[in-house]
Motif scaffolding. Structure first.
Motif, PDB file in Angstrom:
ATOM      1  N   VAL A 103       0.841  -1.077   0.018  1.00 56.11           N
ATOM      2  CA  VAL A 103      -0.172  -0.131   0.039  1.00 56.11           C
ATOM      3  C   VAL A 103       0.618   1.310   0.007  1.00 56.11           C
ATOM      4  O   VAL A 103       0.716   2.152  -0.680  1.00 56.11           O
ATOM      5  N   PHE A 104       1.920   1.068   0.709  1.00 55.14           N
ATOM      6  CA  PHE A 104       2.987   2.286   0.957  1.00 55.14           C
ATOM      7  C   PHE A 104       3.529   2.625  -0.752  1.00 55.14           C
ATOM      8  O   PHE A 104       3.693   3.761  -1.028  1.00 55.14           O
ATOM      9  N   GLY A 105       3.760   1.251  -1.345  1.00 53.26           N
ATOM     10  CA  GLY A 105       4.346   1.671  -2.540  1.00 53.26           C
ATOM     11  C   GLY A 105       3.540   2.294  -3.490  1.00 53.26           C
ATOM     12  O   GLY A 105       3.886   3.048  -4.337  1.00 53.26           O
ATOM     13  N   ILE A 106       2.197   1.812  -3.632  1.00 51.71           N
ATOM     14  CA  ILE A 106       1.104   2.580  -4.209  1.00 51.71           C
ATOM     15  C   ILE A 106       1.096   4.177  -3.987  1.00 51.71           C
ATOM     16  O   ILE A 106       1.035   4.925  -4.971  1.00 51.71           O
ATOM     17  N   ILE A 107       1.126   4.350  -2.586  1.00 50.23           N
ATOM     18  CA  ILE A 107       0.902   5.725  -2.431  1.00 50.23           C
ATOM     19  C   ILE A 107       2.070   6.424  -2.737  1.00 50.23           C
ATOM     20  O   ILE A 107       2.011   7.632  -3.192  1.00 50.23           O
ATOM     21  N   LEU A 108       3.525   6.130  -2.837  1.00 49.34           N
ATOM     22  CA  LEU A 108       4.503   6.717  -3.236  1.00 49.34           C
ATOM     23  C   LEU A 108       4.412   7.021  -4.885  1.00 49.34           C
ATOM     24  O   LEU A 108       4.818   8.035  -5.140  1.00 49.34           O
ATOM     25  N   ILE A 109       4.204   5.896  -5.360  1.00 46.46           N
ATOM     26  CA  ILE A 109       3.909   6.252  -6.945  1.00 46.46           C
ATOM     27  C   ILE A 109       2.947   7.321  -7.326  1.00 46.46           C
ATOM     28  O   ILE A 109       3.059   8.241  -8.045  1.00 46.46           O
ATOM     29  N   ILE A 110       1.774   7.342  -6.626  1.00 47.86           N
ATOM     30  CA  ILE A 110       0.747   8.325  -6.784  1.00 47.86           C
ATOM     31  C   ILE A 110       1.288   9.531  -6.362  1.00 47.86           C
ATOM     32  O   ILE A 110       1.271  10.811  -7.045  1.00 47.86           O
ATOM     33  N   SER A 111       1.988   9.682  -5.463  1.00 43.52           N
ATOM     34  CA  SER A 111       2.584  11.045  -4.868  1.00 43.52           C
ATOM     35  C   SER A 111       3.586  11.496  -5.702  1.00 43.52           C
ATOM     36  O   SER A 111       3.690  12.569  -5.980  1.00 43.52           O
ATOM     37  N   GLY A 112       4.496  10.752  -6.404  1.00 46.42           N
ATOM     38  CA  GLY A 112       5.503  11.209  -7.260  1.00 46.42           C
ATOM     39  C   GLY A 112       4.640  11.604  -8.637  1.00 46.42           C
ATOM     40  O   GLY A 112       5.200  12.606  -9.177  1.00 46.42           O
ATOM     41  N   ALA A 113       3.737  10.824  -9.067  1.00 47.08           N
ATOM     42  CA  ALA A 113       3.198  11.386 -10.096  1.00 47.08           C
ATOM     43  C   ALA A 113       2.409  12.619  -9.889  1.00 47.08           C
ATOM     44  O   ALA A 113       2.561  13.558 -10.947  1.00 47.08           O
ATOM     45  N   LYS A 114       1.865  12.912  -8.827  1.00 46.33           N
ATOM     46  CA  LYS A 114       1.261  14.209  -8.540  1.00 46.33           C
ATOM     47  C   LYS A 114       2.281  15.294  -8.355  1.00 46.33           C
ATOM     48  O   LYS A 114       1.976  16.511  -8.950  1.00 46.33           O
ATOM     49  N   MET A 115       3.346  15.003  -7.797  1.00 51.08           N
ATOM     50  CA  MET A 115       4.372  16.169  -7.767  1.00 51.08           C
ATOM     51  C   MET A 115       4.900  16.425  -9.229  1.00 51.08           C
ATOM     52  O   MET A 115       5.241  17.638  -9.450  1.00 51.08           O
ATOM     53  N   MET A 116       5.112  15.541 -10.160  1.00 50.60           N
ATOM     54  CA  MET A 116       5.291  15.766 -11.427  1.00 50.60           C
ATOM     55  C   MET A 116       4.427  16.597 -12.156  1.00 50.60           C
ATOM     56  O   MET A 116       4.891  17.655 -12.820  1.00 50.60           O
ATOM     57  N   LEU A 117       2.977  16.694 -11.847  1.00 47.51           N
ATOM     58  CA  LEU A 117       1.971  17.506 -12.643  1.00 47.51           C
ATOM     59  C   LEU A 117       1.736  18.706 -11.769  1.00 47.51           C
ATOM     60  O   LEU A 117       1.206  19.510 -12.258  1.00 47.51           O
ATOM     61  N   SER A 118       2.053  18.714 -10.448  1.00 46.82           N
ATOM     62  CA  SER A 118       1.543  19.885  -9.559  1.00 46.82           C
ATOM     63  C   SER A 118       2.498  21.137  -9.816  1.00 46.82           C
ATOM     64  O   SER A 118       3.631  21.106 -10.063  1.00 46.82           O
ATOM     65  N   LYS A 119       1.824  22.215  -9.557  1.00 45.76           N
ATOM     66  CA  LYS A 119       2.394  23.579  -9.487  1.00 45.76           C
ATOM     67  C   LYS A 119       1.873  24.298  -8.251  1.00 45.76           C
ATOM     68  O   LYS A 119       0.980  24.661  -8.021  1.00 45.76           O
ATOM     69  N   ASP A 120       3.208  24.666  -7.548  1.00 41.26           N
ATOM     70  CA  ASP A 120       2.925  25.235  -6.185  1.00 41.26           C
ATOM     71  C   ASP A 120       2.757  26.768  -6.438  1.00 41.26           C
ATOM     72  O   ASP A 120       3.534  27.589  -7.262  1.00 41.26           O
ATOM     73  N   GLU A 121       1.406  27.309  -5.758  1.00 41.21           N
ATOM     74  CA  GLU A 121       1.250  28.796  -6.002  1.00 41.21           C
ATOM     75  C   GLU A 121       1.056  29.447  -5.045  1.00 41.21           C
ATOM     76  O   GLU A 121       0.525  28.741  -3.901  1.00 41.21           O
ATOM     77  N   ALA A 122       1.620  30.702  -4.559  1.00 39.00           N
ATOM     78  CA  ALA A 122       1.686  31.255  -3.169  1.00 39.00           C
ATOM     79  C   ALA A 122       0.218  31.506  -2.735  1.00 39.00           C
ATOM     80  O   ALA A 122      -0.099  31.358  -1.550  1.00 39.00           O
ATOM     81  N   GLY A 123      -0.502  31.619  -3.632  1.00 39.80           N
ATOM     82  CA  GLY A 123      -2.064  32.143  -3.383  1.00 39.80           C
ATOM     83  C   GLY A 123      -2.879  30.884  -2.826  1.00 39.80           C
ATOM     84  O   GLY A 123      -3.691  31.247  -1.950  1.00 39.80           O
TER      85      GLY A 123
END
Length: 287
Positions: A103-123
């Motif tokens: 389960v941890f493995g699946i969470i890490l893969i999903i987290s990595g994919a989200k990080m790839m696509l995410s954009k941090d904005e100050a607002g």
């Protein structure tokens, strides 16, 4: 802290981690030493993305550099205590429910994919649910009061924006631990190795923050390397379902290559962008 001084402290903390690792090698042997090195590299590389979030938070709330230091000090102390709780809890759960690793493995893969696509904005952080909850418990002032976390306004205790930032940083560290601790479990499940590798990485974070604050544009693509490391550790945990395991030496080489590659790519892209800007300026001058 000046960039030059911060770099010296970063090198000092890395040197102390290497010395400790040498001690682990002498006392516990090569395998445990490799586990410590792997855990340290994972924690340090994942911390980079968290530090970029700190930069965004400080910038969005207009926190001056002289006040950032105190928040970072308390944030690091909180992280040290949180890591101990998460590590002990995680190892207890793994010993009782072994399949939780998958389960941890699946969470890490999903987290990595989200990080790839995410954009941090100050607002995004000013309307945080955490801050809204804090406002219900304790009123927050609109202005800073130097380095104070709490002040009395009309005999009523108020939190300052500096305390609000600290709460956000501690909350983000809880979310960060959900990724970083399972990632280290892909390398080792020895409580001593996992905790000490975490602590040595965390102790150098304040100095590393000031380095990144000064050179953030040059390393802004490192987050993609961090995302790949998360996904790799997720795969490493996931394939254990089929009783397959990636040897620790190959894991270390993969993590190091991804991290180094992301740093080199960041520097090259930054240089290319600077050259383009210079060419645009020269064209404007010619016109």
């Amino acid at each position: 802290m000046s960039t030059k001084k911060a770099i010296k402290f970063v090198l000092l903390w890395i040197g102390l981690a290497i010395l400790f690792n040498a001690g682990v090698y002498v006392i516990e042997g090569q395998h445990k030493a490799l586990e410590f090195l792997g855990g340290y590299m994972i924690e340090l590389s994942l911390s980079v993305d968290n530090l970029f979030l700190f930069l965004i938070l400080f910038t969005s709330f207009g926190i001056k550099p002289q006040y950032q230091r105190r928040v970072l000090n308390y944030g690091i102390l909180g992280a040290i205590m949180l890591r101990l709780i998460f590590i002990l809890l995680g190892i207890t759960i793994i010993n009782k429910i072994h399949w939780i690793l998958y389960v941890f493995g699946i969470i890490l893969i999903i987290s990595g994919a989200k990080m790839m696509l995410s954009k941090d904005e100050a607002g995004d952080h000013k309307d945080s649910k955490v801050l809204k909850l804090l406002g219900k418990v304790l009123p927050v002032t609109d202005t800073m009061h130097e380095e104070k976390f709490f002040v009395k306004v009309n005999h009523v205790l108020h939190a300052t924006p500096l305390f609000a930032i600290l709460v956000l940083i501690e909350f983000s560290d809880i979310l960060f631990a959900i990724d970083s601790i399972p990632a280290i479990f892909s390398i080792s499940r020895d409580p001593f190795i996992v905790y000490t590798s975490n602590i040595f990485a965390i102790l150098g974070l304040r100095s590393l923050y000031f380095v990144l604050a000064a050179m953030q544009e040059k390393f802004k693509y490192v987050k993609y390397g961090v995302a790949l490391i998360l996904m790799f550790t997720g795969v490493k945990l996931g394939i254990m379902f089929w009783h397959k395991e990636i040897p620790i030496i190959y894991s270390l080489l993969t993590i190091f290559t991804i991290l180094l590659g992301s740093v080199i790519v960041s520097i090259l892209i930054n240089k290319h962008q600077e050259k383009k800007k210079e060419k645009v300026k020269l064209k404007k001058v010619d016109l």
